[in-house]
Design an enzyme around this catalytic site. Structure first.
Site, PDB file in Angstrom:
ATOM      1  N   ILE A 137     -35.352 -48.481  13.303  1.00 29.00           N
ATOM      2  CA  ILE A 137     -35.088 -47.321  12.462  1.00 29.00           C
ATOM      3  C   ILE A 137     -35.934 -47.457  11.205  1.00 29.00           C
ATOM      4  O   ILE A 137     -36.379 -48.554  10.859  1.00 29.00           O
ATOM      5  CB  ILE A 137     -33.586 -47.173  12.108  1.00 29.00           C
ATOM      6  CG1 ILE A 137     -33.033 -48.455  11.485  1.00 29.00           C
ATOM      7  CG2 ILE A 137     -32.780 -46.784  13.330  1.00 29.00           C
ATOM      8  CD1 ILE A 137     -31.557 -48.355  11.093  1.00 29.00           C
ATOM      9  N   ASP A 138     -36.158 -46.356  10.529  1.00 24.72           N
ATOM     10  CA  ASP A 138     -37.038 -46.352   9.367  1.00 24.72           C
ATOM     11  C   ASP A 138     -36.488 -47.214   8.233  1.00 24.72           C
ATOM     12  O   ASP A 138     -35.277 -47.451   8.146  1.00 24.72           O
ATOM     13  CB  ASP A 138     -37.228 -44.921   8.856  1.00 24.72           C
ATOM     14  CG  ASP A 138     -37.850 -44.008   9.894  1.00 24.72           C
ATOM     15  OD1 ASP A 138     -38.639 -44.512  10.719  1.00 24.72           O
ATOM     16  OD2 ASP A 138     -37.542 -42.801   9.878  1.00 24.72           O
ATOM     17  N   ARG A 139     -37.378 -47.639   7.369  1.00 21.09           N
ATOM     18  CA  ARG A 139     -36.993 -48.481   6.236  1.00 21.09           C
ATOM     19  C   ARG A 139     -35.850 -47.867   5.428  1.00 21.09           C
ATOM     20  O   ARG A 139     -34.885 -48.551   5.088  1.00 21.09           O
ATOM     21  CB  ARG A 139     -38.200 -48.697   5.310  1.00 21.09           C
ATOM     22  CG  ARG A 139     -37.881 -49.545   4.069  1.00 21.09           C
ATOM     23  CD  ARG A 139     -39.056 -49.591   3.128  1.00 21.09           C
ATOM     24  NE  ARG A 139     -39.356 -48.271   2.586  1.00 21.09           N
ATOM     25  CZ  ARG A 139     -40.392 -48.003   1.795  1.00 21.09           C
ATOM     26  NH1 ARG A 139     -41.254 -48.961   1.491  1.00 21.09           N
ATOM     27  NH2 ARG A 139     -40.596 -46.784   1.341  1.00 21.09           N
TER      28      ARG A 139
END
Length: 312
Positions: A137-139
């Protein structure tokens, strides 16, 4: 080393690009992973190395031999982890907003992978810089991630993910109101034609499907539950911006980083629920997580604002 896999091209598959045909076959590799294997010479067609753009012919014999795995050169770091579940094959971790999943240019350390390496042995299928990582998942997205501790578990979890059997449920606060209570966004995604750091809905892109349900309505905002059918880069963020409802705090895809005078560290998007199959026992495992404090603070603020509006 993982066993070599052999595929013989059928008449129906003939005429397709090598990487595309392999990505549609019953394998445990993503298309990008296959591209890397082809580039590394680990994929032979009739005993010869070819480019990933090679057009396959009927009766071509394709042999995929993964390279020997090696110990990761990454540094294990004693970073606290919120581990929701762990057994001999996998663990589920609740990633905080702001933490990068794996090392990349500009982020050589301090990542989830560095923390995981300190905690437990990880699978080696994804190579040196992404050990254990089955999906990401994105930062600036928080929430649940499954991590493989050995290669057999990794292959099983990746196959289930590819078959769309893994359930991944997200919560997002978005701008605007919905007349419908639920719906589906089916729009292909690819790299943005002008900004290579972004994704966009484009003709000829990769299939991307997101299902949504309204959880709670506010004045000018909506809390959504979102289920991924596919898992493209930035999929939820791009899809919601595409239909005119960008995720709050996502200043990449159309929303400022403030709401109710609260400065946000990133988008209000949380991977809340994860359902998967334990590779050895075949038991269905379901995990749920609380929304981060900043997310809950914003929701509480919106409810207060709505109550003021209702009392006018």
């Amino acid at each position: 080393m993982a066993d070599a896999q052999t595929i013989v091209i059928t008449a129906d598959q003939a005429g397709g690009r090598l990487d595309a045909v392999l990505s549609q076959a019953d394998l445990t590799y993503s298309r990008s992973a296959l591209a890397n294997l082809i580039k590394a010479g680990c994929v032979l067609v009739n005993g010869q190395t070819v480019k990933r753009s090679y057009v396959v012919k009927e009766a071509d014999e394709i042999v995929i031999t993964p390279p020997e795995t090696k110990e990761t050169a990454l540094e294990a770091e004693n970073i606290p982890l919120d581990i929701v579940y762990e057994d001999d094959d996998l663990l589920v971790v609740n990633k905080p907003q702001g933490m990068v999943v794996h090392p990349a240019p500009g982020h050589p350390g301090g990542t989830l992978v560095n923390a995981l390496l300190y905690h437990a042995p990880l699978s080696t299928i994804n190579g040196e810089f992404r050990p254990g990582i089955v999906h990401r998942i994105d930062r600036d997205t928080s929430g649940l991630l499954m991590v493989a501790k050995n290669d057999a578990a990794h292959q099983a979890l990746a196959a289930e993910l590819k078959a769309h059997k893994t359930q991944r449920i997200y919560y997002a606060l978005v701008r605007g109101n919905f007349t419908e209570n639920e719906g589906t966004i089916d729009a292909p995604l690819g790299r943005h034609p002008k900004d290579r750091q972004k994704q966009a809905v484009i003709a000829g892109g990769r299939e991307a499907v997101t299902h949504f349900k309204v959880v709670e309505r506010f004045q000018g905002y909506t809390l959504l539950e979102l289920a991924l059918e596919t898992g493209r880069t930035h999929q939820i963020r791009v899809h919601l911006a595409y239909i005119g409802h960008p995720v709050i705090g996502d200043n990449v895809y159309g929303h400022q980083d403030k709401i109710l005078n609260i400065k946000l560290p990133g988008q209000l998007l949380h991977a809340k629920t994860l359902v998967l199959t334990q590779p050895q026992t075949q038991e269905t495992l379901r995990f749920d997580s609380e929304l981060p404090a900043i997310f809950q603070q914003v929701l509480t603020g919106l409810r207060v604002e709505d109550s003021k509006f209702d009392n006018q």
